[in-house]
Design a protein around this motif. Structure first.
Motif, short mmCIF file in Angstrom:
data_model
loop_
_atom_site.label_atom_id
_atom_site.label_comp_id
_atom_site.label_asym_id
_atom_site.label_seq_id
_atom_site.Cartn_x
_atom_site.Cartn_y
_atom_site.Cartn_z
N ALA A 161 6.97 44.97 13.35
CA ALA A 161 7.88 46.10 13.60
C ALA A 161 7.90 46.44 15.09
O ALA A 161 8.97 46.69 15.66
N LEU A 203 7.95 44.24 5.41
CA LEU A 203 7.66 45.64 5.70
C LEU A 203 7.86 45.92 7.18
O LEU A 203 8.39 46.96 7.57
N GLY A 204 7.48 44.97 8.02
CA GLY A 204 7.67 45.11 9.46
C GLY A 204 9.15 45.18 9.81
O GLY A 204 9.57 45.99 10.63
N ALA A 207 10.55 48.55 8.42
CA ALA A 207 10.11 49.70 9.24
C ALA A 207 10.81 49.71 10.59
O ALA A 207 11.34 50.74 11.02
N THR A 241 6.70 55.49 12.84
CA THR A 241 7.10 54.54 11.80
C THR A 241 6.36 53.22 11.98
O THR A 241 5.86 52.63 11.00
N ALA A 288 3.57 51.58 9.40
CA ALA A 288 3.65 50.20 8.91
C ALA A 288 2.36 49.46 9.24
O ALA A 288 1.85 48.67 8.43
N ALA A 309 2.47 43.70 9.66
CA ALA A 309 3.75 44.41 9.54
C ALA A 309 3.95 45.35 10.72
O ALA A 309 5.06 45.45 11.27
N GLU A 346 -0.45 50.24 6.88
CA GLU A 346 -0.29 49.55 5.60
C GLU A 346 -0.69 48.08 5.72
O GLU A 346 -1.34 47.52 4.85
#
Length: 122
Positions: free
Chosen positions: A92, A27-28, A31, A77, A81, A88, A84
């Motif tokens: 990111a 996810l990181g 993103a 963004t 992330a 992550a 969440e």
């Protein structure tokens, strides 16, 4: 020279195997990579629009608006992330910092070679 100009994108591609091998949050990567690619595309489009503009106020407006808008896009963004999954968001953020550092360094190195020398007296 083209590979150097897009060194940030090369690093972004090379970061994927690092994320996979180090078991970092995808996810990181998604993103950071997504935000970086979108903001680079926006930058290219708006830089062309600014270069085509003849009014200096329009050029400044487009350039400044582009910088602030792209920074907010990337920051929000990363923040999303991080909401969440903390890891992550950190992944990111680190990815974007590395990409920005590469982009900024290359743009400072390449700047003298991109200047328009046609206005200088011969």
């Amino acid at each position: 020279m083209l590979a150097l100009r897009y060194l940030d994108i090369v690093i972004l591609i090379l970061a994927l195997p690092v994320f996979l091998a180090a078991d970092l949050p995808m996810l990181g990567y998604a993103a950071g990579a997504g935000a970086w690619l979108v903001q680079r595309a926006i930058q290219i489009v708006l830089n062309r629009k600014a270069a085509a503009a003849e009014d200096p106020r329009t050029v400044v407006g487009i350039t400044a608006g582009s910088m602030f808008g792209r920074a907010w896009l990337v920051a929000l963004t990363i923040f999303a992330a991080g909401l969440e999954d903390n890891d992550a968001g950190l992944a990111a953020a680190v990815l974007v910092i590395v990409l920005f550092t590469a982009y900024f360094t290359v743009s400072m190195i390449m700047r003298p070679f991109q200047q328009d020398h046609s206005e200088q007296p011969s």
